[in-house]
Write a protein that holds these residues in place. Structure first.
Motif, short mmCIF file in Angstrom:
data_model
loop_
_atom_site.label_atom_id
_atom_site.label_comp_id
_atom_site.label_asym_id
_atom_site.label_seq_id
_atom_site.Cartn_x
_atom_site.Cartn_y
_atom_site.Cartn_z
N CYS A 30 0.86 -1.18 0.00
CA CYS A 30 0.00 0.00 0.00
C CYS A 30 0.90 1.24 0.00
CB CYS A 30 -0.91 -0.02 1.23
SG CYS A 30 -2.07 1.35 1.32
N THR A 31 0.54 2.24 -0.80
CA THR A 31 1.38 3.44 -0.88
C THR A 31 1.09 4.46 0.22
OG1 THR A 31 -0.10 4.44 -2.51
CG2 THR A 31 1.81 3.24 -3.35
N ASP A 32 0.14 4.16 1.10
CA ASP A 32 -0.09 5.00 2.27
C ASP A 32 1.10 4.85 3.20
OD1 ASP A 32 -0.85 5.77 4.95
OD2 ASP A 32 -2.93 5.80 4.26
N ASP A 33 1.68 5.97 3.60
CA ASP A 33 2.87 5.95 4.45
C ASP A 33 2.65 5.30 5.81
OD1 ASP A 33 4.31 7.22 2.48
OD2 ASP A 33 3.98 9.23 3.32
N THR A 34 1.40 5.25 6.26
CA THR A 34 1.11 4.69 7.58
C THR A 34 0.64 3.24 7.52
OG1 THR A 34 -1.19 5.43 7.57
CG2 THR A 34 0.47 6.98 8.42
N ASN A 39 -5.36 9.55 2.09
CA ASN A 39 -4.39 10.23 1.23
C ASN A 39 -5.04 11.33 0.41
OD1 ASN A 39 -1.43 8.93 1.00
ND2 ASN A 39 -2.90 7.50 1.84
N ALA A 40 -6.26 11.11 -0.04
CA ALA A 40 -6.98 12.13 -0.80
C ALA A 40 -7.26 13.35 0.08
CB ALA A 40 -8.28 11.57 -1.36
N VAL A 41 -7.67 13.13 1.31
CA VAL A 41 -7.94 14.22 2.24
C VAL A 41 -6.64 14.97 2.55
CG1 VAL A 41 -8.62 14.77 4.62
CG2 VAL A 41 -10.02 13.23 3.23
N ALA A 42 -5.56 14.25 2.77
CA ALA A 42 -4.28 14.89 3.05
C ALA A 42 -3.82 15.73 1.86
CB ALA A 42 -3.22 13.84 3.39
N THR A 46 -6.68 -4.49 -11.71
CA THR A 46 -7.24 -3.55 -12.68
C THR A 46 -6.53 -3.70 -14.02
OG1 THR A 46 -5.72 -1.77 -12.07
CG2 THR A 46 -7.82 -1.89 -10.87
N ARG A 47 -7.23 -3.36 -15.06
CA ARG A 47 -6.66 -3.49 -16.40
C ARG A 47 -5.46 -2.57 -16.59
NH1 ARG A 47 -10.75 -3.22 -21.37
NH2 ARG A 47 -11.96 -4.50 -19.95
N ASN A 48 -5.55 -1.36 -16.04
CA ASN A 48 -4.48 -0.38 -16.25
C ASN A 48 -3.47 -0.30 -15.11
OD1 ASN A 48 -6.03 0.84 -14.32
ND2 ASN A 48 -6.30 2.77 -15.40
N ARG A 49 -3.52 -1.26 -14.22
CA ARG A 49 -2.57 -1.35 -13.09
C ARG A 49 -2.55 -0.06 -12.26
NH1 ARG A 49 1.00 -4.18 -17.15
NH2 ARG A 49 0.87 -6.33 -16.47
N SER A 50 -3.72 0.41 -11.88
CA SER A 50 -3.82 1.70 -11.21
C SER A 50 -4.06 1.62 -9.71
CB SER A 50 -4.94 2.53 -11.85
OG SER A 50 -6.18 1.84 -11.71
N ARG A 51 -4.23 0.45 -9.17
CA ARG A 51 -4.54 0.34 -7.75
C ARG A 51 -3.27 0.56 -6.92
NH1 ARG A 51 -7.75 -4.18 -4.29
NH2 ARG A 51 -7.92 -2.85 -2.47
N ARG A 52 -3.35 1.51 -5.99
CA ARG A 52 -2.19 1.86 -5.17
C ARG A 52 -2.41 1.64 -3.69
NH1 ARG A 52 -2.16 7.67 -6.37
NH2 ARG A 52 -0.85 7.71 -4.53
N PHE A 53 -3.67 1.59 -3.28
CA PHE A 53 -4.00 1.49 -1.86
C PHE A 53 -4.70 0.18 -1.56
CE2 PHE A 53 -4.00 6.02 -2.96
CZ PHE A 53 -3.03 6.48 -2.09
N CYS A 54 -4.52 -0.29 -0.33
CA CYS A 54 -5.11 -1.57 0.07
C CYS A 54 -6.60 -1.46 0.34
CB CYS A 54 -4.39 -2.11 1.31
SG CYS A 54 -4.65 -1.11 2.80
N SER A 55 -7.07 -0.26 0.64
CA SER A 55 -8.48 -0.09 1.00
C SER A 55 -8.92 1.33 0.68
CB SER A 55 -8.67 -0.34 2.50
OG SER A 55 -8.01 0.66 3.24
N THR A 56 -10.23 1.51 0.72
CA THR A 56 -10.74 2.87 0.52
C THR A 56 -10.35 3.77 1.69
OG1 THR A 56 -12.86 2.19 1.45
CG2 THR A 56 -12.66 2.20 -0.96
#
Length: 173
Positions: A132-136, A161-164, A145-155
């Protein structure tokens, strides 16, 4: 679907197992049912301990580069009573069961995850598994995903990260 149905199911189950420490047999029951496992269930402390002990082994496998993953798969299968066969049950069409249904659950998870990793190694797709790309967070991410775009383990991690990022942009204004 990028991979065979049973490959995706095994990978999802393995990632969930690695990301979740089971504290009760009820936790295992929920995971078992959610991921469509069939076969033997002991529902005891030994099974719970065996699954929790399997977590670091699977984490190492699922975070390895392609060559190391191939070595680990071969080692896991060499030490397991694997006997792949095609089966059909319930609503599922023909798929692979790689170990006897009466084998202990941890052994079945090990072999089925190793068999799923064979598909990723052969297709040179081990990068579908990452951290997961979340630092914590140190959970694993399975990106189907088809375009390999998933970066986080969960919503939850994605939203954090979006809020930050939003707050950082707002602060700069």
């Amino acid at each position: 679907m990028l991979f065979a149905y049973d490959t995706e199911c095994s990978l999802r189950a393995a990632v969930t197992l690695v990301n979740t420490a089971f504290t009760t047999t009820a936790d295992v029951d929920t995971w078992y049912a959610h991921h469509g496992y069939t076969g033997r269930r002991d529902r005891d402390a030994a099974e719970l301990a065996a699954l929790n002990a399997l977590r670091p082994v699977l984490r190492t496998l699922l975070t390895s580069d392609r060559d190391h993953a191939a070595t680990l798969v071969n080692d896991l299968l060499a030490h397991a009573p694997a006997s792949p066969r095609l089966v059909r049950h319930g609503d599922l069409d023909w798929h692979v069961h790689a170990i006897a249904d009466d084998a202990p659950l941890a052994a079945r998870v090990t072999v089925e995850t190793a068999m799923a990793m064979i598909d990723l190694v052969r297709a040179d797709e081990v990068a579908r598994l990452s951290l997961c790309t979340d630092d914590t967070c140190d959970n694993l991410v399975l990106d189907l995903t088809r375009n390999r775009s998933r970066r986080f383990c969960s919503t939850a991690c994605a939203n954090r990260n979006a809020v930050a990022a939003y707050r950082a942009r707002a602060k700069d204004r």
